[in-house]
Design an enzyme around this catalytic site. Structure first.
Site, PDB file in Angstrom:
ATOM      1  NE  ARG A 160      -3.641  -2.381   0.638  1.00  0.00           N
ATOM      2  CZ  ARG A 160      -4.865  -2.585   0.236  1.00  0.00           C
ATOM      3  NH1 ARG A 160      -5.729  -1.623   0.255  1.00  0.00           N
ATOM      4  NH2 ARG A 160      -5.244  -3.745  -0.217  1.00  0.00           N
ATOM      5  CB  SER A 235      -8.775  -0.803   3.140  1.00  0.00           C
ATOM      6  OG  SER A 235      -8.967  -2.094   2.666  1.00  0.00           O
ATOM      7  CD  GLU A 331      -5.361   1.519   2.039  1.00  0.00           C
ATOM      8  OE1 GLU A 331      -4.575   0.655   2.408  1.00  0.00           O
ATOM      9  OE2 GLU A 331      -6.379   1.289   1.379  1.00  0.00           O
TER      10      GLU A 331
HETATM   11  N1  EPU Z   1     -11.596  -9.707   9.651  1.00  0.00           N
HETATM   12  C1  EPU Z   1     -12.389  -9.627  10.776  1.00  0.00           C
HETATM   13  N2  EPU Z   1     -13.391  -8.720  10.783  1.00  0.00           N
HETATM   14  C2  EPU Z   1     -13.674  -7.888   9.755  1.00  0.00           C
HETATM   15  C3  EPU Z   1     -12.845  -7.962   8.607  1.00  0.00           C
HETATM   16  C4  EPU Z   1     -11.816  -8.881   8.581  1.00  0.00           C
HETATM   17  O1  EPU Z   1     -12.197 -10.353  11.749  1.00  0.00           O
HETATM   18  O2  EPU Z   1     -14.620  -7.104   9.846  1.00  0.00           O
HETATM   19  C5  EPU Z   1     -10.560 -10.740   9.585  1.00  0.00           C
HETATM   20  C6  EPU Z   1     -10.993 -11.862   8.632  1.00  0.00           C
HETATM   21  O3  EPU Z   1     -11.714 -12.838   9.302  1.00  0.00           O
HETATM   22  C7  EPU Z   1      -9.683 -12.399   8.143  1.00  0.00           C
HETATM   23  C8  EPU Z   1      -8.778 -11.180   8.124  1.00  0.00           C
HETATM   24  O4  EPU Z   1      -9.394 -10.210   8.977  1.00  0.00           O
HETATM   25  O5  EPU Z   1      -9.132 -13.310   9.071  1.00  0.00           O
HETATM   26  C9  EPU Z   1      -8.532 -10.646   6.752  1.00  0.00           C
HETATM   27  O6  EPU Z   1      -9.748 -10.182   6.167  1.00  0.00           O
HETATM   28  P1  EPU Z   1      -9.906  -9.971   4.584  1.00  0.00           P
HETATM   29  O7  EPU Z   1      -9.565 -11.206   3.870  1.00  0.00           O
HETATM   30  O8  EPU Z   1     -11.256  -9.377   4.348  1.00  0.00           O
HETATM   31  O9  EPU Z   1      -8.761  -8.942   4.203  1.00  0.00           O
HETATM   32  P2  EPU Z   1      -8.211  -7.610   4.889  1.00  0.00           P
HETATM   33  O10 EPU Z   1      -6.823  -7.834   5.355  1.00  0.00           O
HETATM   34  O11 EPU Z   1      -9.206  -7.119   5.894  1.00  0.00           O
HETATM   35  C10 EPU Z   1      -7.077  -6.689   2.724  1.00  0.00           C
HETATM   36  C11 EPU Z   1      -7.097  -5.423   1.908  1.00  0.00           C
HETATM   37  C12 EPU Z   1      -8.386  -5.352   1.076  1.00  0.00           C
HETATM   38  C13 EPU Z   1      -8.417  -6.552   0.143  1.00  0.00           C
HETATM   39  C14 EPU Z   1      -8.369  -7.835   1.021  1.00  0.00           C
HETATM   40  C15 EPU Z   1      -8.296  -9.084   0.194  1.00  0.00           C
HETATM   41  C16 EPU Z   1      -5.794  -3.882   3.268  1.00  0.00           C
HETATM   42  C17 EPU Z   1      -5.788  -2.637   4.108  1.00  0.00           C
HETATM   43  N3  EPU Z   1      -6.981  -4.269   2.784  1.00  0.00           N
HETATM   44  O12 EPU Z   1      -8.159  -6.608   3.638  1.00  0.00           O
HETATM   45  O13 EPU Z   1      -8.337  -4.177   0.284  1.00  0.00           O
HETATM   46  O14 EPU Z   1      -9.579  -6.571  -0.664  1.00  0.00           O
HETATM   47  O15 EPU Z   1      -7.197  -7.804   1.863  1.00  0.00           O
HETATM   48  O16 EPU Z   1      -7.022  -9.211  -0.359  1.00  0.00           O
HETATM   49  O17 EPU Z   1      -4.736  -4.462   3.058  1.00  0.00           O
HETATM   50  C18 EPU Z   1      -9.160  -1.998  -0.288  1.00  0.00           C
HETATM   51  O18 EPU Z   1      -7.998  -1.632  -0.312  1.00  0.00           O
HETATM   52  O19 EPU Z   1     -10.106  -1.200  -0.509  1.00  0.00           O
HETATM   53  C19 EPU Z   1      -9.454  -3.379   0.100  1.00  0.00           C
HETATM   54  C20 EPU Z   1     -10.709  -3.768   0.271  1.00  0.00           C
END
Ligand code: EPU
Length: 336
Positions: A160, A235, A331
C-alpha cells in the site's frame, strides 16, 4: 477548456461527500493539463476519487484527470505490453484484459478508482499487487509541467505504498501507466482462501482468467459495499505490522487473533479484526458508520459530512490504541 463554477464534487468521490468546488475543469490530454498548470499553480487534482475523504469545500481550481485510451505497445507469443491513460476506469480495464486473455490483473477486479491512481498506493487484493505488472509510468511534474518517466524501481513500491505517497507526494500527476501482462502460461494466484473456496464451490479445478475474476467479483460483492449504492473508499485503514513480542501479548488475551508473518520479528494483524473486536463492526451513527460485513470499511449512508466520518476514524484509532496499544494508520487521503 471549460472552467465551471460552484460544482458539487459528490459525483467525483466514491465516498459521495457533497462539498463545493469553487472552480472545476476536466482535462482530457496531457497537453491540456500542461497548459493549465502553466497558467494556474495552485490546483487540486481529482481522478477516480476513490481514495480520499473530503472534509471541506475546495477553494483551489479542481482539475479532473480524464485522459482515456488503451494502446498496445508491443507483443509476442508470451507477453503483451500496454500503455493505459490515467482516466481509464480500473475495473473496466481489468475486464478488458480478462476478455483479451491478458493475465496478471484478474485478482484485482472491482477495485474502485482509475488506472492513474493504482500505482500511488500499489493497489492489492487476494494475493496480488499491481506493482508486479507495472513496467513504468509517466507523470507530469506539477512545478515544471514537464512529463517525466518512472521505471518500476523508481516507484519504490511496498505494501500500500510508493514514492508517490512519500518523497514526491503531491508533486506529480500520473498521466499513464505501462503494464506487462501474460498471453499464455498465466501465473494464476488462487492461493487466497476465499478464492479457493469460491472456485471449489463451482467445481472449477483449472480456472481461466475469467473464472478467477468472477470469483473475486463474487467475494468482493459479498463483503464490500458498492460505492454506487453506499459511499465508501474501500479499506479506510492499513493493516498494522507489529512486533512479535506485542503480538504474543495480544494473543494471550485473544487466542484467535488472525495474523500474517512478515519477518522473524514482524507480524501483520488485520485492522478489520481489531476494529471488529473493539466493537465497531456494523455500528451506525446516523448517516455514516462501519460496514456490517467488513469493519475495515467506513461508509456514508446518505448525506454524512467528511468531518463526521473523519471523527469516527479518529475515535476508532483511539479505541484501538487504548485496547491493543496499536497505532492504526489511515490509508485514505484526508483532505482537510
Ligand atoms: N476480519 C475480521 N473482521 C472484519 C474484517 C476482517 O475479523 O470485519 C478478519 C478476517 O476474518 C480475516 C482477516 O481479517 O481473518 C482478513 O480479512 P480480509 O480477507 O477481508 O482482508 P483484509 O486484510 O481485511 C485486505 C485489503 C483489502 C483486500 C483484502 C483481500 C488492506 C488494508 N486491505 O483486507 O483491500 O480486498 O485484503 O485481499 O490491506 C481496499 O484496499 O479497498 C481493500 C478492500
Amino acid at each position: 477548456m471549460n472552467i465551471k463554477e460552484n460544482i458539487s464534487l459528490k459525483e467525483y468521490n466514491t465516498f459521495g461527500i457533497d462539498v463545493n468546488a469553487k472552480r472545476f475543469v476536466s482535462v482530457n490530454s496531457v497537453y491540456q493539463l500542461q497548459q493549465l498548470l502553466k497558467a494556474e499553480k495552485n490546483v487540486f487534482l481529482i481522478s477516480g476519487g476513490s481514495n480520499m475523504l473530503l472534509t471541506k469545500d475546495i477553494d483551489k481550481l479542481v482539475v479532473h484527470i480524464d485522459f482515456k485510451g488503451i494502446s498496445i505497445d508491443k507483443e509476442d507469443d508470451d507477453f503483451v505490453y500496454l500503455t493505459v491513460n490515467a482516466g481509464e476506469n480500473w475495473h473496466d480495464f481489468v475486464l478488458y484484459c480478462v476478455a483479451q486473455n491478458y493475465g496478471g490483473l484478474e485478482n484485482l477486479a472491482l477495485i474502485p478508482g482509475n488506472v492513474g491512481t493504482c500505482p500511488i498506493q500499489n493497489i492489492g487484493a487476494y494475493g496480488v499487487e499491481v506493482k508486479d505488472t507495472i513496467t513504468k509510468l509517466e507523470a507530469v511534474n506539477l512545478e515544471t509541467t514537464k512529463l517525466e518517466s518512472f521505471s518500476n524501481e523508481d516507484c519504490n513500491f511496498g505494501y500500500r505504498n510508493s514514492i508517490f505517497k512519500n518523497s514526491v507526494k503531491g508533486k506529480y500527476v500520473i498521466t499513464s501507466v505501462a503494464f506487462k501482462l501474460t498471453k499464455r502460461n498465466h501465473n494464476l494466484n488462487t492461493s487466497y482462501g476465499a478464492i479457493e473456496t469460491e472456485l471449489a464451490s463451482k467445481q472449477i479445478t483449472e480456472p481461466t482468467l475469467k473464472d478467477i475474476s468472477d470469483a473475486v467479483i463474487a467475494i468482493r460483492k459479498s463483503k464490500l459495499p458498492d460505492p454506487k449504492e453506499i459511499g465508501n473508499s474501500g479499506s479506510f485503514f492499513k493493516n498494522p505490522v507489529i512486533s512479535k513480542t506485542q503480538f504474543l501479548e495480544i494473543q494471550k488475551e485473544y487466542p484467535n487473533t488472525p495474523s500474517y508473518i512478515i519477518s522473524e520479528n514482524e507480524i501483520k494483524v488485520p485492522a478489520g479484526w481489531l476494529i471488529e473486536t473493539a466493537g465497531f463492526k456494523g455500528k451506525r451513527f446516523g448517516n455514516y458508520g462501519v460496514h456490517e460485513k467488513q469493519a475495515l470499511v467506513l461508509v456514508n449512508y446518505g448525506n454524512a459530512s467528511g468531518k463526521e466520518i473523519y471523527a469516527l476514524a479518529q475515535k476508532i484509532q483511539n479505541e484501538i490504541l487504548n485496547q491493543f496499544k496499536i497505532d492504526l494508520e489511515i490509508e485514505v487521503n484526508i483532505i482537510k
